[in-house]
Design a protein around this motif. Sequence first.
Motif, mmCIF file in Angstrom:
data_model
loop_
_atom_site.group_PDB
_atom_site.id
_atom_site.type_symbol
_atom_site.label_atom_id
_atom_site.label_comp_id
_atom_site.label_asym_id
_atom_site.label_seq_id
_atom_site.Cartn_x
_atom_site.Cartn_y
_atom_site.Cartn_z
ATOM 1 N N MET A 79 33.263 68.847 54.352
ATOM 2 C CA MET A 79 33.110 67.666 53.501
ATOM 3 C C MET A 79 32.326 68.035 52.241
ATOM 4 O O MET A 79 31.499 68.954 52.248
ATOM 5 C CB MET A 79 32.386 66.564 54.258
ATOM 6 N N TYR A 139 26.899 60.803 54.316
ATOM 7 C CA TYR A 139 27.923 59.832 54.668
ATOM 8 C C TYR A 139 27.382 58.977 55.815
ATOM 9 O O TYR A 139 27.113 59.483 56.903
ATOM 10 C CB TYR A 139 29.207 60.537 55.108
ATOM 11 N N SER A 140 27.196 57.722 55.565
ATOM 12 C CA SER A 140 26.689 56.830 56.607
ATOM 13 C C SER A 140 27.533 55.563 56.639
ATOM 14 O O SER A 140 28.080 55.139 55.619
ATOM 15 C CB SER A 140 25.216 56.482 56.369
ATOM 16 N N GLY A 141 27.641 55.006 57.790
ATOM 17 C CA GLY A 141 28.439 53.801 57.944
ATOM 18 C C GLY A 141 28.647 53.497 59.406
ATOM 19 O O GLY A 141 27.838 53.895 60.257
ATOM 20 N N ASP A 152 38.223 54.600 60.791
ATOM 21 C CA ASP A 152 37.310 55.564 60.166
ATOM 22 C C ASP A 152 37.495 55.467 58.652
ATOM 23 O O ASP A 152 38.218 56.244 58.039
ATOM 24 C CB ASP A 152 37.639 56.968 60.687
ATOM 25 N N SER A 153 36.828 54.490 58.029
ATOM 26 C CA SER A 153 37.083 54.177 56.619
ATOM 27 C C SER A 153 36.720 55.321 55.679
ATOM 28 O O SER A 153 37.360 55.507 54.645
ATOM 29 C CB SER A 153 36.328 52.900 56.217
ATOM 30 N N GLN A 154 35.684 56.096 55.992
ATOM 31 C CA GLN A 154 35.291 57.226 55.126
ATOM 32 C C GLN A 154 35.958 58.533 55.540
ATOM 33 O O GLN A 154 35.745 59.564 54.911
ATOM 34 C CB GLN A 154 33.765 57.413 55.151
ATOM 35 N N GLN A 155 36.729 58.491 56.612
ATOM 36 C CA GLN A 155 37.450 59.658 57.126
ATOM 37 C C GLN A 155 36.495 60.832 57.361
ATOM 38 O O GLN A 155 36.703 61.939 56.867
ATOM 39 C CB GLN A 155 38.579 60.050 56.166
ATOM 40 N N VAL A 156 35.469 60.559 58.155
ATOM 41 C CA VAL A 156 34.483 61.597 58.485
ATOM 42 C C VAL A 156 34.806 62.302 59.795
ATOM 43 O O VAL A 156 34.129 63.263 60.165
ATOM 44 C CB VAL A 156 33.065 60.997 58.566
#
Length: 217
Positions: free
Chosen positions: A75, A80-82, A43-47
Motif C-alpha cells: 500500500m 488507513y483506518s476505518g 472493504d471500502s478502502q480496499q485494505v
Amino acid sequence: MTFDGSLDGFFIASSNYPQPTPVLIKAKLSRDPVGTVYPVIVDSQQVLSTQWGGFTVTKGPDGAYSGYLTPKAGMAPGVYSGKLQLRLCKDPACAAEYKLTGGEFPYKLEYAADVTLTAKMNGTPVKDIRGMTSVSSGKTMQFVALDGAVVQVESNIPVTWTVTSSGTTKSLAVATQTDKLVSGTVMTGSMSGSIEVKAQPVDTRYKYIATVSLLPQ
C-alpha cells in the motif's frame, strides 16, 4: 454480533521487515440465522488482500465463527483506518440479507516507506560503484569521493546521522546537518579506508540502518 481479534498493524516496505500475514478473526452471533448464509465483507478502502482467495468462514465447537483477514501488502505510505462491514446475505448476489447488529469491524493499518539514501557530490547526483542511485535499509552505497568535494547525503525519512572515518585519516567536515540531510567537505588524508555516513531512522520501529561509504581516489 461481537468480534474477537484485531486488524491493527504497522508495515515497512522492505524485504528486511515482516509483511502482512493472515489474521484470525472470530465472531459470535446472538442467534444463528435460519437457512444458508453467504458472508460478504465490504472493504471500502480496499485494505484487504485477495491473494488467498475469497473470505471463508468456519464454525467452531464453541459456536463461534472464524475466518482469516489479510492486510494488503504494498500500500502507498500512510495510515488507513476505518471499519470493515460484514453482511450476511441470503443469496450469492446479496439481493436479500439477514438483519445484523454490530457487524462493523474497526482497523488501523500504517504503511511506511523503507529508509532510502541518495547522494550528491558538488551538487551532482552520484551513482554507486555498482550503478545504484540510492541505498535502502541494511545496505551500503559506495562511491569515490574527491578531496575537497562537497558531499551531500539525503534521506527520505527523519534519521540520526553518524559520520566516521575507518582506516583512513580522511574525514568529512560536516557543515550542514538536519534530520533528513547531512553535507560536508571531504578533507585530505591517507589513501586507504573509507568515510562512513550511516543513517539510523528516528522511528524506533525501524531496526536497520542505511550507509553511504565514501572511497578514496
